[in-house]
Write a protein that holds these residues in place. Structure first.
Motif, PDB file in Angstrom:
ATOM      1  N   UNK A   1     -13.871   7.006   3.463  1.00  7.18           N
ATOM      2  CA  UNK A   1     -13.546   6.089   4.556  1.00  7.18           C
ATOM      3  C   UNK A   1     -13.678   4.655   4.082  1.00  7.18           C
TER       4      UNK A   1
ATOM      5  N   UNK B   1       0.836  -1.192   0.000  1.00  6.17           N
ATOM      6  CA  UNK B   1       0.000   0.000   0.000  1.00  6.17           C
ATOM      7  C   UNK B   1       0.881   1.254   0.000  1.00  6.17           C
TER       8      UNK B   1
ATOM      9  N   UNK C   1     -18.438  -4.081  11.375  1.00 10.39           N
ATOM     10  CA  UNK C   1     -19.733  -4.230  10.709  1.00 10.39           C
ATOM     11  C   UNK C   1     -20.841  -3.879  11.691  1.00 10.39           C
TER      12      UNK C   1
ATOM     13  N   UNK D   1      -7.150  -1.217   3.110  1.00  5.54           N
ATOM     14  CA  UNK D   1      -6.532  -1.916   4.228  1.00  5.54           C
ATOM     15  C   UNK D   1      -6.957  -3.379   4.292  1.00  5.54           C
ATOM     16  N   UNK D   2      -7.694  -3.823   3.302  1.00  4.91           N
ATOM     17  CA  UNK D   2      -8.031  -5.248   3.255  1.00  4.91           C
ATOM     18  C   UNK D   2      -9.351  -5.593   3.876  1.00  4.91           C
ATOM     19  N   UNK D   3     -10.071  -4.583   4.325  1.00  9.58           N
ATOM     20  CA  UNK D   3     -11.346  -4.879   4.961  1.00  9.58           C
ATOM     21  C   UNK D   3     -12.470  -4.665   3.963  1.00  9.58           C
ATOM     22  N   UNK D   4     -12.572  -5.577   2.998  1.00 13.22           N
ATOM     23  CA  UNK D   4     -13.531  -5.346   1.925  1.00 13.22           C
ATOM     24  C   UNK D   4     -14.965  -5.443   2.419  1.00 13.22           C
TER      25      UNK D   4
ATOM     26  N   UNK E   1     -16.114  -4.640   5.376  1.00 10.36           N
ATOM     27  CA  UNK E   1     -16.443  -3.398   6.056  1.00 10.36           C
ATOM     28  C   UNK E   1     -16.609  -2.283   5.042  1.00 10.36           C
TER      29      UNK E   1
ATOM     30  N   UNK F   1      -6.863  -9.750   1.995  1.00 10.97           N
ATOM     31  CA  UNK F   1      -8.276  -9.848   2.334  1.00 10.97           C
ATOM     32  C   UNK F   1      -8.596 -11.225   2.916  1.00 10.97           C
TER      33      UNK F   1
ATOM     34  N   UNK G   1     -10.059  -0.661  12.021  1.00 11.72           N
ATOM     35  CA  UNK G   1      -9.570  -1.319  10.811  1.00 11.72           C
ATOM     36  C   UNK G   1      -8.053  -1.154  10.713  1.00 11.72           C
TER      37      UNK G   1
ATOM     38  N   UNK H   1     -12.881  -6.483  11.661  1.00 12.25           N
ATOM     39  CA  UNK H   1     -13.844  -6.259  10.577  1.00 12.25           C
ATOM     40  C   UNK H   1     -15.251  -6.603  11.046  1.00 12.25           C
TER      41      UNK H   1
ATOM     42  N   UNK I   1      -2.485   6.945   0.886  1.00 16.89           N
ATOM     43  CA  UNK I   1      -3.264   6.866   2.118  1.00 16.89           C
ATOM     44  C   UNK I   1      -3.346   8.225   2.796  1.00 16.89           C
TER      45      UNK I   1
ATOM     46  N   UNK J   1     -10.715   3.713   2.025  1.00 10.24           N
ATOM     47  CA  UNK J   1      -9.554   3.450   2.869  1.00 10.24           C
ATOM     48  C   UNK J   1      -9.637   2.049   3.464  1.00 10.24           C
ATOM     49  N   UNK J   2     -10.846   1.691   3.900  1.00  8.57           N
ATOM     50  CA  UNK J   2     -11.016   0.370   4.491  1.00  8.57           C
ATOM     51  C   UNK J   2     -10.721  -0.708   3.467  1.00  8.57           C
TER      52      UNK J   2
END
Lengths: 81, 504, 156, 497, 123, 95
Positions: free
Chosen positions: A40, A1, E83, A47-50, A52, E59, E49, E79, A6, A43-44
């Motif tokens: 936001x 990244x 949620x 960071x790999x938080x698909x 979220x 991921x 996060x 995560x 970022x 950004x998530x």
């Protein structure tokens, strides 16, 4: 990244959040908040938080935006501060 | 079935809250019976859980069958069972007693009203029995959201009060969540027991201490610790009578309980005093709050507002007990959680009964109440005397245990605060009692009380010449609550010895 | 909203393209929640979004009839019961609350042989429940929030 | 020797529970008053039935339940407690009879509340008397405050309400100070079961702690004992009906305060400890000052009840001073004075009430010639005045004799003069009333019509108490062995002198 | 530079938290308070996060039948928590908006000071 | 109000900066969060549950009770909105 990217996104976050609270036009404020949520979410995702990110965009930007617009559409558009 | 007990306390409340709106759609009145049956069931389960815990020791419950910390765990120990029984029992009495008031105030929305009541109670009991930091947050939000909505319907002033309550309550929730984030990043777990083990084994870090501070601020907002109490007086004063009678005795208590949980089973012994001065902060703010709340209560004309400030003062007592961070302090805090729930339940219920029968809420309008509603006024008197702390009522013994706990640490100031606050409580409560018992209604005044009479006239509430006691469905819970403040005072040692001391 | 003139293009784009696409996407998110990002909440939100979009942009929409307020309440309640009821079923089957592993879901698999394990079926059921609950609730909330206020009506 | 017995608990419970009955019978005044008298007699019977045991050294004790871990709600009929309990329950019988006459004579309002609160107050006073430890004492002490409050504000006038506030402020503050000390002792793990040598022996040498405790505990009880400057609630409380004043001043509240001084000084601190620290001197000087000052104030008041109130303040300090002197002789005198003053002062109040009922006069200056109208009442008044002045052979002569001897014994001759001055001043503020009543007739004012004596219900009790002031002076052991009890207490506790 | 690269998101989040609190407490408009609340909630979510990142992680979605290797994926627990937090934020916003709608109907304004003065005027 | 808001905002920011100073580096594989229960979910999901999306597995199974609570939050919000906005008379049937 890439951390410069970022940083830029975070900068945009701060900017949009301040705009959302600063402008007197409520619709603009809500639009700005939606952009804020969208960034936001981006950004998530970075960071790999698909999961979220998807939720933030669907719920945080989408539903919240729709609800806010629905709510303020009944009100005076200009805010006192 | 005993191994399912922990889940059986909050889950029925939540599950049947789904049904309540539908039932209300069909038959408005049925919603009440659904709610009352559910609450009675949960109360019974809490009682059984308490008996089970006393007999066999704490129970744990693994949701989804997953071992903690992978899954979410419930722990019903002495303290949790005790607090949940108090919350549910008081709620049962109040919900029964407020039925007709709610019918009046919630016209056309009883199904939704009882659904929210069940959600509120489900959230509160969930907070009590959970052993997971994040799960606590989720249930905190369920109960808070239900609480905001319930407060809202109290008329024009209630709207703004509820909105402010929402903003500050959510701020509290957000700070709690932030604190949990720091704890999680510092320990890698969300389970309370696990957190305790990891924190005990490792050095204190700034991050974890800061997490504790965030949690302290968040829960401080929820338990209305001075100066974070700003939402409370308006929310209690301007909410519907059926609602403030329900939330005043129990809601802030659960916030206080959550704070106590942090001391008992999240942070290692002494951590919140030695590493980060939260215990000290609680004691100092508590001492200020006790005096401030009582002094502010003295100046109020509206009896609900008076009681709201008295809540601020009494919660500060609980805060002091927690902040002392000793077993004796915890015992005092827990005992006061119980006692205050009972006392405030009695007082608010009596005020509701008065409002129902006469429409009066201002102190001057209570003139001559003792003659018109003797039983209600007597119950109010018992609650007031307990609040002042005259033996052998329950209130006296909370003060007793708290003073002993404070003196253990040579905190003389606290002893002084406890004693002074008793005097202040007497000042503001006897003001009400004087009015209720002594001054006749203007009809039979002989002119000797010109000043008082004029005051009574100025308060625009009509003084009815003939009013009578409320019906048995209000009186019985009221009398039971009032009697329990005396009985649990007299038999406090049983509570302390069998429930509180093993639990702390 | 009744006096708005819908342009034909808007009508076509929204009704024939966007709403179906959104609804389809929502269903996709729900069904593939086990293998790709997404799940009940997102699906419910997206479905509600589709419904709201059609309501906001179109007049005389059949969506209003199909998803009337009482029906939305029903949907939300049904979703909640699906979730909470699964938990209770696990309890009745002798496990802890929400322990899908103890429920005999094999019969479902026999009817619809897709080769899922007990827990996978459990997860799917509660995801459907969440979707329904979120969809019903959000649609209802937005519906109430955007309802124009009649000044004659006074509130008690 | 202590033996377990339900009697002490019953003696306290009967009036407390009976009060509910009295309140419930509000619609039937005759039944209500019969029940009140029956309650008073039953209580007296229960208390007296414990007397022989106590004088023989067999102390009855009832332990009811735990109030706090390790501290029981316990009642014990020891000599000191029995002294007070017997006096209170005996005078309650007379006061009840008198009240019926008084309340009916004046057609007072809310009589049910009055009788119920009266019964509750006596129950609490008996609890104070028989409490076996400090926490039980505090419990009943606070209850006494609460139960007497409705009596103080009985008239419900503005003045009564103000007096009620003042009363609550003073007595609750005192109770809280007492509570503070009790909590402290409990926290230190000291068993506060009253014992004749005191229970704070372990604190010997820790002067600071002892002083602080002394301020809290003694400060708490002297509020009710109305030692100056904490006395001002007492004259204010005179707005209450006269039977209440009689009860407050002769039996329940102030005597509970004085009795508390006995309990705290002798049974908690112990004679030796107080003598070591010298804390007694402060109290003794304060009490001595009160004796003289209150008497001087009494001289200035024209209102009869106020004059009696200041007289009470003065005489209570006799007792406090006697206890503070810490010697067996002074303690005997103090306890005798407690009894003697009770019976004497109640006579005076009864007389004042009788006068009020018949003539509606309250000021001394209006009483010229009343002795001819109400010879029995004023005769009893004269007897009581003689007793107050300490003329032999009245009961207060006996007590003052012991008090004076105690002062000499403690080599504090100054206090002997205080006692003498107090006696002279008592004569100074009471004898003129008697003189006016019998030997003066007002030229500017004639009695319109014949008033005559009050009803028998009022005259009989005041005559009994007036005569008792004489009888107990000659034979203080009749019939309740007060003298034996007093000497028993004094010998048990002050032996080290 | 490395230090900044590793730390700057926390500082940015700190600023966002401050902005959110400022909006919630310092703003008079009730709508702005709500917007501040959303900013605050999002900032907390971002913080969580940020804490879920693992160097070299990706991921958290496995291939079918693959045994997950912890080193290869970012931490999924935050995560899941977030949620929930997002849903909570949306729920709070919905309730707040319902309140606002009623308040606006009642008072004709959503400015706190104006509402207070309106209430004063009425009583 | 305005000054209070700015003060609180600054205080929050300062507290957070001070607190985050001590946090482990971002992405540090040895940070407590990365050795605690988090990774365990990744290791166990395939065997325990058998679905690919670990987040879904945690959400709907390991921590499904949280998710239930979360659904109840939404439900509460729905009930609350109805409770507040429902009109007497016209919508009586709906409650």
């Amino acid at each position: 990244m890439v951390w410069e990217l970022e940083l830029a996104l975070y900068g945009l976050l701060v900017l949009t959040s301040v705009i959302a609270l600063w402008v007197r036009d409520l619709l603009a404020a809500v639009a700005s908040l939606t952009v804020y949520s969208f960034i936001a979410g981006t950004l998530m995702a970075l960071m790999g938080a698909v999961d979220v990110a998807l939720t933030e965009i669907a719920l945080g930007a989408g539903v919240t935006g729709v609800m806010l617009i629905g709510g303020i559409s009944l009100m005076r558009r200009r805010s006192s501060d | 079935m005993a191994d399912q007990l922990p889940a059986l306390i909050p889950v029925p409340l939540l599950v049947l809250s789904i049904l309540a709106p539908m039932v209300g759609l069909w038959r408005q009145k049925l919603a009440f019976w659904l709610a009352i049956a559910t609450i009675a069931f949960s109360t019974a389960m809490s009682g059984w859980a308490l008996a089970h815990v006393i007999a066999h020791g704490p129970m744990t419950y693994k949701f989804g069958g997953w071992e903690p910390p992978i899954g979410i765990e419930y722990v019903v120990d002495h303290v949790a069972a005790f607090v949940s029984l108090i919350v549910m029992a008081v709620a049962l009495a109040v919900v029964v007693a407020t039925r007709r008031m709610a019918e009046q105030e919630m016209q056309g929305r009883q199904g939704l009203y009882y659904s929210l009541v069940l959600l509120l109670l489900g959230g509160l009991t969930g907070m009590v029995v959970t052993a997971d930091l994040f799960n606590l947050f989720v249930f905190l939000e369920i109960s808070s959201l239900a609480g905001y909505a319930l407060v809202f319907l109290g008329g024009r002033k209630g709207m703004l009060a509820a909105y402010r309550y929402l903003i500050l309550g959510t701020l509290g929730g957000a700070f709690y969540l932030l604190g949990v984030a720091f704890l999680y990043f510092g320990t890698g777990t969300l389970n309370m027991a696990d957190t305790l083990a990891i924190l005990s084994a490792s050095e204190a870090t700034t991050a974890i201490s800061a997490g504790a501070v965030f949690i302290f601020i968040g829960l401080g907002l929820k338990m209305a610790l001075v100066p974070l109490h700003l939402w409370l007086p308006d929310a209690y004063t301007f909410s519907p009578s059926s609602v403030n009678t329900l939330i005043a005795p129990i809601m802030t208590k659960v916030g206080a309980y959550a704070m106590l949980r942090m001391f008992l089973s999240v942070f290692p012994d002494g951590y919140l005093v030695d590493e980060v001065p939260i215990g000290q902060a609680l004691v100092v703010l508590g001492a200020i709050g006790v005096v401030f709340g009582a002094a502010a209560a003295f100046r109020q004309q509206d009896i609900r507002r008076l009681l709201a400030y008295s809540s601020v003062s009494q919660l500060a007592f609980i805060a002091i007990g927690i902040g002392l961070a000793t077993p004796a302090g915890f015992v005092a805090a827990l005992l006061h959680i119980m006692n205050h729930a009972l006392m405030k339940g009695t007082l608010f219920l009596a005020v509701m009964a008065v409002r129902m029968q006469t429409g009066a809420t201002e102190v001057p309008a209570l003139t001559g109440l003792g003659r018109r509603l003797p039983i209600t006024t007597a119950a109010f008197t018992v609650g007031a005397i307990a609040m002042v702390g005259i033996p052998p009522t329950a209130g006296f013994f909370s003060k007793w245990y708290l003073s002993i706990a404070a003196l253990e640490q040579d905190l003389w100031v606290i002893l002084a605060v406890v004693l002074i606050s008793s005097l202040l409580s007497a000042a503001y409560l006897f003001r009400v009692l004087e009015r209720a018992y002594l001054v006749h209604s203007p009809a039979d005044m002989d002119g000797t009380n010109d000043e008082l009479e004029g005051e009574a006239r100025r308060s625009r509430i009509p003084l009815l010449s003939t009013t009578w006691e409320p019906k048995i469905d209000v009186l019985l819970p009221l009398v039971l609550l009032a009697a329990s403040t005396i009985l649990l005072g007299v038999f406090n040692v049983a509570v302390v010895r069998h429930v509180l001391e093993p639990g702390t | 909203m009744t006096d708005r003139h819908d342009s034909v293009l808007l009508h076509f784009v929204v009704r024939a393209v966007m709403v179906p696409a959104i609804l389809l996407f929502g269903l996709y998110v729900l069904v593939h929640g086990d293998a790709s990002p997404g799940g009940g909440f997102q699906a419910g939100a997206i479905l509600a979004g589709g419904l709201i979009l059609s309501r906001l942009s179109l007049s005389g929409d059949e969506g209003r009839r199909l998803f009337s307020r009482p029906r939305l309440v029903m949907i939300a309640v049904l979703g909640m019961f699906l979730y909470a009821g699964t938990g209770v079923a696990a309890m009745l089957a002798g496990g802890d609350y929400l322990d899908y592993g103890v429920i005999a879901f094999e019969s479902i698999d026999r009817i619809l042989p897709i080769g899922l394990g007990r827990r996978e079926i459990g997860i799917f059921i509660i995801e459907v429940g969440v979707t329904l609950a979120v969809f019903g609730t959000l649609a209802l909330v937005v519906d109430y929030l955007t309802e124009p206020h009649d000044p004659e009506e006074t509130e008690g | 020797m202590i033996e377990s017995s339900p009697l002490p608990a019953l003696a306290v419970a009967v009036p407390l529970i009976g009060a509910a009955l009295v309140a419930a019978l509000g619609s039937m005044p005759n039944v209500r008053e019969c029940v009140s008298i029956a309650l008073a007699l039953a209580t007296l019977g229960l208390v007296v039935s414990m007397l022989p045991g106590t004088t023989d050294g067999r102390v009855a004790e009832a332990t009811l339940l735990e109030l706090s871990p390790g501290i029981n709600l316990a009642l014990r009929a020891d000599a000191a407690g029995m002294l007070f309990a017997t006096l209170a329950s005996f005078l309650w019988v007379l006061t009840t009879v008198y009240s019926i006459g008084y309340m009916r004579g004046l057609e007072e309002q809310k009589q049910s509340r009055f009788y119920a609160a009266f019964a509750l107050s006596v129950g609490a006073a008996l609890g104070v008397a028989l409490a076996a430890n400090l926490l039980t004492f505090v419990l009943f002490y606070e209850l006494l405050t609460l139960f007497t409050y409705p009596l103080v504000i009985h008239r419900e006038s503005d003045e009564a309400i103000r007096a009620g506030r003042k009363y609550l402020l003073y007595t609750l503050s005192g109770g809280l100070a007492l509570l503070g000390g009790t909590v402290w002792l409990a926290q230190m793990g000291i068993d506060t079961t009253f014992s004749e040598g005191g229970v704070l022996g372990s604190l010997t040498g820790r002067d600071g702690t002892v002083w602080a405790l002394f301020v809290l505990l003694a400060g708490g009880v002297i509020v009710k004992a109305a030692v100056m400057p904490l006395h001002s609630w007492l004259p204010a409380a005179m707005v209450a009906p006269t039977p209440v004043s009689a009860l407050l001043h002769a039996v329940a509240v102030v005597k509970a305060g004085v009795f508390g001084v006995v309990r705290v000084l002798i049974f908690v601190f112990g004679v030796d400890l107080l003598r070591d620290t010298g804390a007694w001197q402060v109290l003794a000087i304060g009490a001595a000052a009160t004796v003289v000052l209150a008497s001087l104030l009494a001289l200035r008041h024209d209102n009869l009840k106020r004059r009696l109130a200041y007289s009470t303040v003065s005489h209570l300090s006799y007792i406090v001073l006697g206890v503070a002197l810490l010697g067996p002789l002074a303690l005997t005198g103090a306890l005798l004075h407690l009894v003697g003053h009770g019976v004497t002062k109640i006579t005076l109040f009864f007389c004042a009430g009788a006068i009020h009922v018949r003539t509606h006069r309250e000021n001394v200056s209006e009483l010229d010639g009343i002795g001819k109208q109400m010879p029995v009442t004023m005769g009893a008044f004269a007897l009581a005045s003689l007793s107050m002045a300490g003329i032999p052979p009245f009961v207060l002569f006996a007590s003052k004799w012991y008090l004076g001897a105690g002062a000499v014994d403690a080599s504090a001759i100054a206090f002997l003069f205080v006692y003498i001055a107090g006696g002279v001043l008592s004569a100074g503020y009471l004898f003129p009333i008697v003189a006016r009543a019998f030997w003066r007739s007002s030229p500017s004012f004639t009695w319109s019509g014949w008033h005559g004596e009050a009803s028998l219900k009022m005259v009989a009790p005041l005559l009994v108490t007036g005569l008792l002031a004489l009888v107990w002076g000659i034979a203080p052991n009749l019939p309740f062995s007060f003298f034996s009890l007093a000497t028993q207490v004094a010998n048990g506790t002050g032996g080290g002198a | 530079m490395e230090e900044v690269a590793a730390r700057f998101p926390y500082f940015m989040i700190a600023i966002l938290l401050g902005v959110g609190v400022w909006g919630m407490v310092g703003k008079r408009s009730l709508v702005k308070k709500l917007i501040g609340l959303n900013v605050l909630q999002s900032a907390i979510i971002l913080f969580f996060i940020n804490g879920s990142i693992r160097e070299g992680g990706t991921v958290p979605i496995l291939f079918h039948g693959e045994h997950g290797n912890a080193e290869d994926f970012v931490n999924p627990l935050p995560h899941v928590l977030m949620l929930t937090a997002i849903v909570v934020a949306v729920a709070v916003t919905a309730v707040a908006l319902a309140f606002l709608t009623r308040i606006y109907r009642e008072f004709g304004t959503v400015d706190e000071a104006e509402i207070l003065s309106e209430m004063e005027r009425q009583t | 109000m305005r000054a209070l808001g700015i003060m609180l905002a600054v205080a929050t920011t300062a507290l957070f900066v001070a607190a985050s100073w001590d946090l482990p580096d971002r992405g540090d594989p040895h940070a407590p969060a990365n050795v605690g229960v988090g990774p365990e979910y990744i290791e166990r999901t395939e065997e325990d549950i058998g679905i690919e999306n670990v987040v879904s597995a945690v959400l709907a199974d390991y921590r499904s009770y949280d998710t239930l609570g979360e659904t109840f939050v939404i439900f509460t919000a729905g009930v609350a909105v109805l409770f507040v906005l429902i009109r007497r008379g016209r919508d009586d049937r709906q409650a």
